[in-house]
Design a protein around this motif. Structure first.
Motif, PDB file in Angstrom:
ATOM      1  N   THR A 141      83.328  99.919  35.494  1.00 42.45           N
ATOM      2  CA  THR A 141      82.331  98.953  35.872  1.00 42.45           C
ATOM      3  C   THR A 141      82.045  97.628  35.143  1.00 42.45           C
ATOM      4  OG1 THR A 141      79.956  98.788  36.352  1.00 42.45           O
ATOM      5  CG2 THR A 141      80.743 100.309  34.408  1.00 42.45           C
ATOM      6  N   GLU A 195      65.472  97.655  43.942  1.00 44.36           N
ATOM      7  CA  GLU A 195      64.718  98.520  42.892  1.00 44.36           C
ATOM      8  C   GLU A 195      63.366  98.131  42.776  1.00 44.36           C
ATOM      9  OE1 GLU A 195      66.816  97.815  39.507  1.00 44.36           O
ATOM     10  OE2 GLU A 195      68.903  98.846  40.084  1.00 44.36           O
ATOM     11  N   GLN A 227      79.136  96.559  34.531  1.00 44.72           N
ATOM     12  CA  GLN A 227      77.737  96.639  34.082  1.00 44.72           C
ATOM     13  C   GLN A 227      77.855  97.173  32.743  1.00 44.72           C
ATOM     14  OE1 GLN A 227      75.890  98.869  37.147  1.00 44.72           O
ATOM     15  NE2 GLN A 227      75.704  97.205  38.540  1.00 44.72           N
ATOM     16  N   LYS A 238      73.238 103.151  33.185  1.00 45.26           N
ATOM     17  CA  LYS A 238      72.243 103.792  34.027  1.00 45.26           C
ATOM     18  C   LYS A 238      72.698 103.824  35.568  1.00 45.26           C
ATOM     19  CE  LYS A 238      68.267 103.630  32.493  1.00 45.26           C
ATOM     20  NZ  LYS A 238      66.794 103.110  32.030  1.00 45.26           N
ATOM     21  N   ARG A 239      73.665 103.211  35.936  1.00 49.17           N
ATOM     22  CA  ARG A 239      74.011 103.285  37.355  1.00 49.17           C
ATOM     23  C   ARG A 239      75.278 103.907  37.732  1.00 49.17           C
ATOM     24  NH1 ARG A 239      72.507  96.899  38.528  1.00 49.17           N
ATOM     25  NH2 ARG A 239      70.093  97.159  38.393  1.00 49.17           N
ATOM     26  N   GLN A 240      75.773 104.617  36.723  1.00 49.32           N
ATOM     27  CA  GLN A 240      77.010 105.201  36.785  1.00 49.32           C
ATOM     28  C   GLN A 240      77.215 106.512  36.886  1.00 49.32           C
ATOM     29  OE1 GLN A 240      79.037 102.551  36.712  1.00 49.32           O
ATOM     30  NE2 GLN A 240      77.365 101.333  36.133  1.00 49.32           N
ATOM     31  N   ASN A 260      68.926 109.446  38.961  1.00 46.98           N
ATOM     32  CA  ASN A 260      70.112 110.197  38.318  1.00 46.98           C
ATOM     33  C   ASN A 260      69.873 111.595  38.230  1.00 46.98           C
ATOM     34  OD1 ASN A 260      71.404 107.700  38.452  1.00 46.98           O
ATOM     35  ND2 ASN A 260      71.402 107.442  36.063  1.00 46.98           N
ATOM     36  N   SER A 319      67.518 108.320  34.198  1.00 48.94           N
ATOM     37  CA  SER A 319      66.599 107.752  35.397  1.00 48.94           C
ATOM     38  C   SER A 319      66.298 108.888  36.223  1.00 48.94           C
ATOM     39  CB  SER A 319      66.928 106.709  36.128  1.00 48.94           C
ATOM     40  OG  SER A 319      67.981 107.130  36.937  1.00 48.94           O
ATOM     41  N   GLN A 357      69.775  93.292  44.533  1.00 50.25           N
ATOM     42  CA  GLN A 357      69.718  94.595  44.062  1.00 50.25           C
ATOM     43  C   GLN A 357      68.455  94.892  43.330  1.00 50.25           C
ATOM     44  OE1 GLN A 357      72.959  95.694  41.239  1.00 50.25           O
ATOM     45  NE2 GLN A 357      73.018  97.654  41.780  1.00 50.25           N
ATOM     46  N   TYR A 400      71.850 107.128  30.292  1.00 45.99           N
ATOM     47  CA  TYR A 400      72.113 107.457  31.833  1.00 45.99           C
ATOM     48  C   TYR A 400      71.047 108.072  32.364  1.00 45.99           C
ATOM     49  CZ  TYR A 400      77.160 107.355  31.023  1.00 45.99           C
ATOM     50  OH  TYR A 400      78.436 106.868  30.694  1.00 45.99           O
ATOM     51  N   THR A 411      69.736 112.648  41.804  1.00 42.28           N
ATOM     52  CA  THR A 411      71.238 112.575  42.514  1.00 42.28           C
ATOM     53  C   THR A 411      72.118 113.730  42.162  1.00 42.28           C
ATOM     54  OG1 THR A 411      71.168 110.180  42.746  1.00 42.28           O
ATOM     55  CG2 THR A 411      73.411 111.157  42.443  1.00 42.28           C
TER      56      THR A 411
END
Length: 451
Positions: free
Chosen positions: A301, A225, A303, A307-309, A341, A338, A221, A336, A344
């Motif tokens: 999660t 990135e 994690q 940030k990846r949620q 995101n 980035s 992963q 959150y 997205t």
């Protein structure tokens, strides 16, 4: 002559008592029963084969669990006792008394169906005109796993224990060879001691392999990135722009000495908590409707970072039934943020309002009352979101985040008393979090209909 209200525990009821008379109108237990009676539980009922003793109806078991979680009684043993001690639990159980093993088995057996039941409750709220999907606030909270952090082993510590056990096995084998010449300590069974250590070495090897497999997933992963960052910086250079900061360093593969696994719930993780320190737990996410404070979607999660949620939650919200509508705005804190995101959100027709950095508690007076800045000409989604944050409407909208999702977590943990999962494993924990959200929604719906 006494003026006290007469106390008589001996006289029988003049008429047979009815459970309908036990609770006042508007009581939460009545509303739980009312909502569950509207739900389609055929999938749960059809799972019973019909052999052996008569089973408790899923309506009763689900009602007891929902009311239990809503009122801070999540233990199946405490719920069983409450069917004797509590009028509300007795009302939901219709004067029956399912034992704790039945309740615990039901909760675990039908864990996969709980997410579907969660959506059914949202549809009932829609029919009651209590919710319409629009502005959503997203946040996460750490919830303790059903495991102790002291049952965790790090990759480095496993290596040290393995070395010690191998040395002890060699020592025991030498003692076995010299048993005829030297006396053994009283009570020592050398073959049993060797077998015990070899079994432990096998368990440690399995734990070590799982840590290394996780490390490989993490490396893959991080490599993706890294490659995306390098490609983005190269594109900037081709366009004549100088990338900010230093070039990213390639990730290092392999397990780190501090990588851990928990022997009780191996899918849980050591996570930092807001009160300080670390806990063995999970990161529970919730998307809360700003208008009603109803939870519209949940994920869990491993994690600790949020940030990846964003993408997983957008998928959950996008899968909701069409009558609930589609979210329009997503509010989230700086954890959150980035560029990916923001993109997205816009790709999902969702207006992002994600903090880029921690907000100052008190804006300067003139800045607070200043006119909105002119809209940017740039098409960059981050530039446009930054401008949105600087407008009065944007600041007011983002301010709603703290008064929606954070109070929901506070009530779930403080009032409903949910601070630790009862189930183990990521899929089971995700189902239990759906049950908690379902219980919160019914509790909240009862308040909203009264208002």
């Amino acid at each position: 002559m006494s003026r006290s209200v007469p106390v008589d525990r001996q006289t029988d009821y003049l008429l047979p008592p009815s459970v309908e008379d036990w609770l006042p109108e508007g009581h939460l237990a009545r509303f739980v029963v009312e909502v569950i009676e509207q739900m389609d539980l055929s999938e749960l009922s059809g799972a019973y084969a019909g052999r052996g003793m008569a089973a408790h109806h899923p309506e009763v078991l689900l009602g007891l669990l929902v009311y239990g979680y809503a009122t801070g009684v999540s233990s199946s043993r405490k719920i069983e006792r409450a069917t004797y001690d509590s009028v509300a639990f007795r009302y939901i159980a219709a004067n029956t008394h399912p034992d704790h093993d039945t309740l615990a088995t039901f909760r675990k057996r039908f864990a996969s169906q709980l997410e579907k039941l969660f959506v059914q409750v949202l549809l009932i709220a829609k029919e009651m005109k209590l919710v319409k999907l629009g502005r959503i606030a997203l946040d996460g909270t750490k919830v303790k796993a059903n495991a102790s952090k002291h049952r965790a082993l790090s990759h480095g510590h496993i290596g040290r224990i393995e070395a010690q056990l191998h040395e002890e096995v060699q020592q025991l084998m030498a003692m076995a060879e010299n048993a005829d010449r030297e006396s053994l300590p009283d009570g020592m069974d050398v073959p049993a001691e060797i077998a015990r250590r070899e079994a432990r070495l096998k368990a440690l090897a399995e734990a070590k392999a799982k840590i290394e497999a996780r490390a490989q997933e993490r490396f893959e992963q991080e490599q993706q990135e890294y490659e995306a960052k390098v490609a983005r910086r190269e594109a900037q250079r081709k366009n004549g722009k100088k990338p900010r900061g230093k070039d990213p360093e390639p990730p290092q593969g392999g397990a780190k000495e501090r990588d851990q696994i928990n022997l009780t719930d191996e899918e849980s993780r050591i996570m930092p908590v807001s009160s300080g320190g670390f806990e063995q737990g999970y990161n529970a996410q919730a998307a809360v409707d700003v208008e009603t404070m109803l939870i519209m979607g949940t994920t869990v999660t491993q994690q600790s970072n949020d940030k990846r949620q964003v993408a997983p939650m957008i998928d959950v919200l996008g899968a909701l039934p069409e009558p609930l509508g589609q979210p329009e705005v997503l509010l989230a804190d700086a954890g959150y943020f980035s560029a990916a995101n923001v993109v997205t959100c816009e790709a999902a027709d969702l207006t992002p309002l994600i903090a880029i950095q921690r907000d100052a508690h008190h804006l300067p007076l003139m800045e607070r009352f200043a006119d909105d800045p002119a809209p940017p000409e740039s098409t960059d989604p981050i530039v446009r979101m930054t401008h949105r944050h600087k407008t009065k409407a944007g600041r007011a909208l983002y301010g709603l985040r703290k008064s929606t999702v954070e109070p929901v977590f506070g009530i779930i943990k403080r009032v409903m008393g949910f601070r630790q999962f009862s189930l183990r494993g990521l899929s089971n924990v995700a189902a239990e979090w759906s049950l908690v959200a379902l219980a919160w929604n019914i509790k909240r719906m009862n308040v909203l209909r009264g208002a």
